[in-house]
Scaffold this motif. Structure first.
Motif, PDB file in Angstrom:
ATOM      1  N   SER A 166      17.875 -16.962  33.931  1.00  0.00           N
ATOM      2  CA  SER A 166      18.716 -18.118  34.229  1.00  0.00           C
ATOM      3  C   SER A 166      19.796 -17.717  35.219  1.00  0.00           C
ATOM      4  N   LEU A 167      20.109 -18.623  36.121  1.00  0.00           N
ATOM      5  CA  LEU A 167      21.226 -18.431  37.034  1.00  0.00           C
ATOM      6  C   LEU A 167      22.470 -19.036  36.383  1.00  0.00           C
ATOM      7  N   VAL A 168      23.467 -18.205  36.090  1.00  0.00           N
ATOM      8  CA  VAL A 168      24.691 -18.650  35.439  1.00  0.00           C
ATOM      9  C   VAL A 168      25.801 -18.714  36.484  1.00  0.00           C
ATOM     10  N   VAL A 169      26.482 -19.847  36.527  1.00  0.00           N
ATOM     11  CA  VAL A 169      27.523 -20.111  37.516  1.00  0.00           C
ATOM     12  C   VAL A 169      28.843 -20.349  36.791  1.00  0.00           C
ATOM     13  N   GLY A 170      29.935 -19.853  37.356  1.00  0.00           N
ATOM     14  CA  GLY A 170      31.242 -20.072  36.751  1.00  0.00           C
ATOM     15  C   GLY A 170      32.270 -20.509  37.764  1.00  0.00           C
ATOM     16  N   GLU A 171      33.358 -21.098  37.260  1.00  0.00           N
ATOM     17  CA  GLU A 171      34.438 -21.617  38.096  1.00  0.00           C
ATOM     18  C   GLU A 171      35.721 -20.816  37.893  1.00  0.00           C
ATOM     19  N   TYR A 172      36.290 -20.341  38.992  1.00  0.00           N
ATOM     20  CA  TYR A 172      37.649 -19.820  38.964  1.00  0.00           C
ATOM     21  C   TYR A 172      38.602 -21.018  38.911  1.00  0.00           C
ATOM     22  N   GLY A 173      39.638 -20.950  38.069  1.00  0.00           N
ATOM     23  CA  GLY A 173      40.577 -22.061  38.017  1.00  0.00           C
ATOM     24  C   GLY A 173      41.825 -21.717  37.243  1.00  0.00           C
ATOM     25  N   ASN A 174      42.902 -22.444  37.556  1.00  0.00           N
ATOM     26  CA  ASN A 174      44.118 -22.319  36.766  1.00  0.00           C
ATOM     27  C   ASN A 174      44.055 -23.284  35.593  1.00  0.00           C
ATOM     28  N   SER A 175      45.148 -23.429  34.861  1.00  0.00           N
ATOM     29  CA  SER A 175      45.134 -24.250  33.648  1.00  0.00           C
ATOM     30  C   SER A 175      44.933 -25.731  33.924  1.00  0.00           C
ATOM     31  N   LYS A 176      45.123 -26.161  35.186  1.00  0.00           N
ATOM     32  CA  LYS A 176      44.980 -27.580  35.524  1.00  0.00           C
ATOM     33  C   LYS A 176      43.632 -27.899  36.161  1.00  0.00           C
ATOM     34  N   GLN A 177      42.784 -26.894  36.355  1.00  0.00           N
ATOM     35  CA  GLN A 177      41.481 -27.093  36.989  1.00  0.00           C
ATOM     36  C   GLN A 177      40.358 -26.943  35.970  1.00  0.00           C
ATOM     37  N   THR A 178      39.185 -27.481  36.319  1.00  0.00           N
ATOM     38  CA  THR A 178      38.022 -27.247  35.467  1.00  0.00           C
ATOM     39  C   THR A 178      37.671 -25.764  35.509  1.00  0.00           C
ATOM     40  N   ARG A 179      37.203 -25.258  34.373  1.00  0.00           N
ATOM     41  CA  ARG A 179      36.836 -23.851  34.245  1.00  0.00           C
ATOM     42  C   ARG A 179      35.546 -23.795  33.431  1.00  0.00           C
ATOM     43  N   ARG A 180      34.462 -24.219  34.088  1.00  0.00           N
ATOM     44  CA  ARG A 180      33.186 -24.383  33.384  1.00  0.00           C
ATOM     45  C   ARG A 180      32.245 -23.209  33.645  1.00  0.00           C
ATOM     46  N   LEU A 181      31.313 -23.038  32.721  1.00  0.00           N
ATOM     47  CA  LEU A 181      30.191 -22.119  32.869  1.00  0.00           C
ATOM     48  C   LEU A 181      28.923 -22.951  32.752  1.00  0.00           C
ATOM     49  N   ALA A 182      28.039 -22.825  33.721  1.00  0.00           N
ATOM     50  CA  ALA A 182      26.821 -23.639  33.752  1.00  0.00           C
ATOM     51  C   ALA A 182      25.615 -22.735  33.967  1.00  0.00           C
ATOM     52  N   ARG A 183      24.463 -23.230  33.532  1.00  0.00           N
ATOM     53  CA  ARG A 183      23.248 -22.415  33.535  1.00  0.00           C
ATOM     54  C   ARG A 183      22.082 -23.197  34.147  1.00  0.00           C
ATOM     55  N   PHE A 184      21.494 -22.637  35.215  1.00  0.00           N
ATOM     56  CA  PHE A 184      20.318 -23.221  35.848  1.00  0.00           C
ATOM     57  C   PHE A 184      19.074 -22.416  35.469  1.00  0.00           C
ATOM     58  N   PRO A 185      18.034 -23.033  34.931  1.00  0.00           N
ATOM     59  CA  PRO A 185      16.785 -22.305  34.704  1.00  0.00           C
ATOM     60  C   PRO A 185      16.101 -21.992  36.033  1.00  0.00           C
ATOM     61  N   THR A 186      15.384 -20.875  36.086  1.00  0.00           N
ATOM     62  CA  THR A 186      14.616 -20.541  37.279  1.00  0.00           C
ATOM     63  C   THR A 186      13.134 -20.765  37.017  1.00  0.00           C
ATOM     64  N   ASP A 187      12.381 -20.827  38.085  1.00  0.00           N
ATOM     65  CA  ASP A 187      10.936 -20.999  38.018  1.00  0.00           C
ATOM     66  C   ASP A 187      10.275 -19.627  37.921  1.00  0.00           C
ATOM     67  N   ALA A 188       9.417 -19.437  36.924  1.00  0.00           N
ATOM     68  CA  ALA A 188       8.819 -18.122  36.690  1.00  0.00           C
ATOM     69  C   ALA A 188       7.944 -17.675  37.857  1.00  0.00           C
ATOM     70  N   ALA A 189       7.328 -18.609  38.546  1.00  0.00           N
ATOM     71  CA  ALA A 189       6.403 -18.260  39.627  1.00  0.00           C
ATOM     72  C   ALA A 189       7.119 -17.859  40.912  1.00  0.00           C
ATOM     73  N   THR A 190       8.187 -18.577  41.263  1.00  0.00           N
ATOM     74  CA  THR A 190       8.854 -18.344  42.547  1.00  0.00           C
ATOM     75  C   THR A 190      10.146 -17.550  42.429  1.00  0.00           C
ATOM     76  N   GLY A 191      10.792 -17.578  41.266  1.00  0.00           N
ATOM     77  CA  GLY A 191      12.100 -16.966  41.105  1.00  0.00           C
ATOM     78  C   GLY A 191      13.238 -17.841  41.575  1.00  0.00           C
ATOM     79  N   LEU A 192      12.923 -18.973  42.214  1.00  0.00           N
ATOM     80  CA  LEU A 192      13.941 -19.917  42.661  1.00  0.00           C
ATOM     81  C   LEU A 192      14.304 -20.868  41.524  1.00  0.00           C
ATOM     82  N   LEU A 193      15.237 -21.768  41.755  1.00  0.00           N
ATOM     83  CA  LEU A 193      15.642 -22.680  40.701  1.00  0.00           C
ATOM     84  C   LEU A 193      14.496 -23.602  40.299  1.00  0.00           C
ATOM     85  N   ALA A 194      14.369 -23.837  39.006  1.00  0.00           N
ATOM     86  CA  ALA A 194      13.412 -24.822  38.517  1.00  0.00           C
ATOM     87  C   ALA A 194      13.893 -26.215  38.906  1.00  0.00           C
TER      88      ALA A 194
END
Length: 355
Positions: free
Chosen positions: A229-257
């Motif tokens: 999985s490709l995991v993405v995160g956000e840099y942010g201060n206390s007033k900004q969003t600070r999320r962690l998100a996960r994109f599955p990849t395609d087993a055949a290509t290695g790119l995003l599903a």
């Protein structure tokens, strides 16, 4: 790892710049250069990393177990700042290689440094976007280059692909086989860089109405899921969003599903996370996260799961950035950004698990 449903952001992949990249390769070949790939590049590394012997400096922090630093000209450079880090693990490259990204405070865009850990040698490669002029102008089709202008806060090397984070734009993707040598007589502006790596395509970010666009501040590949999985995160201060998100990849290509509509949608791993997050690595469901606190303060390393982190204070040098895991050595590698305080350093993962 159990995932939640998609949460209103998505990525759409652009067309590949095949014609532009092939034209660039042909032009460079006419002058004795062209595609060299990783094999050619690793045979021509022009700079040397310096080992920092522990505990020769207290500036490295409490949990650093191995440290290298750049040549003096890179260690003190005021115009280029190191950001992302990734490894050659599970690629076709036979050597142990770290790749790091830098962004320019001038107009030179961003670059990648490829580091051979055994030889302790490295070279910078400029990231570029090739373009073709319109032949209808009467001068024929010609190739031009422009530097890739992205913060490059995180990078992921997965198979033949190198992904480069571009904050609100999503991320850009290169193929390492496209590394090219630029001879002096080619007539292209590369700011003195002898090697370039062109962008092949982009993953463009968008969001549903009422959902804040995801910032691709840093990225990592979680290899403990199948497929990874490709995991993405956000840099942010206390007033900004600070999320962690996960994109599955395609087993055949290695790119995003993608779904039936050709769009990639992530699951939300967590929101309102730690402030000033700079990088993450995920190993068997456990997150390791760096956070920075300015040039005069050590960095922290947080261990746990979204919403439940234990903090190792003063764990890293000031200004820690991205993070990546090397399974065979059980080391988490990171790098620090401030001029005069720049290291590429490894931390023992098992030691960090002890709360």
């Amino acid at each position: 790892m159990e995932q939640s449903a998609p949460f209103g952001v998505h990525l759409t992949r652009s067309e590949e710049n095949v014609a532009e990249i092939d034209a660039l390769a042909d032009l460079l070949a006419e002058h004795g250069g062209g595609r060299v790939g990783m094999t050619g590049l690793l045979g021509d590394l022009d700079r040397r990393m310096r080992r920092t012997y522990l505990p020769s400096t207290r500036l490295l922090g409490r949990f650093v177990d191995r440290a290298l630093t750049w040549e003096r000209r890179d260690r003190r450079d005021l115009f280029w700042y190191p950001q992302g880090i990734t490894t050659s693990v599970r690629t076709d490259v036979e050597r142990d290689v770290l790749a790091t990204s830098w962004y320019s405070k001038r107009s030179h865009g961003s670059r990648i440094s490829f580091i051979d850990l055994d030889r302790k040698r490295y070279r910078h490669v400029l990231l570029v976007e090739p373009t073709l002029t319109d032949p209808s102008t009467g001068s024929g089709t010609t190739v031009a280059l422009k530097p890739l202008k992205a913060h490059a806060g995180g990078i992921v090397w997965h198979g033949p692909y190198l992904h480069v984070a571009a904050t609100g734009r999503g991320f850009l993707t290169c193929r390492t086989e496209d590394v090219m040598r630029v001879p002096a007589g080619a007539g292209l502006e590369t700011f003195g860089y002898e090697y370039v790596l062109p962008v092949r395509f982009a993953y463009r970010s968008a969001n549903d109405e009422g959902v804040t666009r995801l910032r691709f501040s840093f990225m990592t590949l979680d290899r403990s899921t199948d497929p990874p999985s490709l995991v993405v995160g956000e840099y942010g201060n206390s007033k900004q969003t600070r999320r962690l998100a996960r994109f599955p990849t395609d087993a055949a290509t290695g790119l995003l599903a993608v779904g039936e509509d050709g769009i990639s949608r992530p699951a939300l791993d967590g929101e309102d996370q730690l402030t000033r997050m700079q990088g993450t690595a995920v190993v068997n469901g456990t997150y390791f996260v760096t956070s920075s606190h300015g040039r005069t303060s050590y960095g922290h390393l947080h261990v746990g799961k979204p919403g439940d982190f234990a903090t190792h204070r003063w764990a890293t040098p000031p200004g820690p950035e991205d993070l990546v895991y090397w399974p065979s050595t059980d080391l988490l590698w990171s790098l620090s950004e401030h001029p005069g305080l720049r290291w590429v350093f490894g931390m023992n993962r098992t030691r960090l698990l002890r709360r």
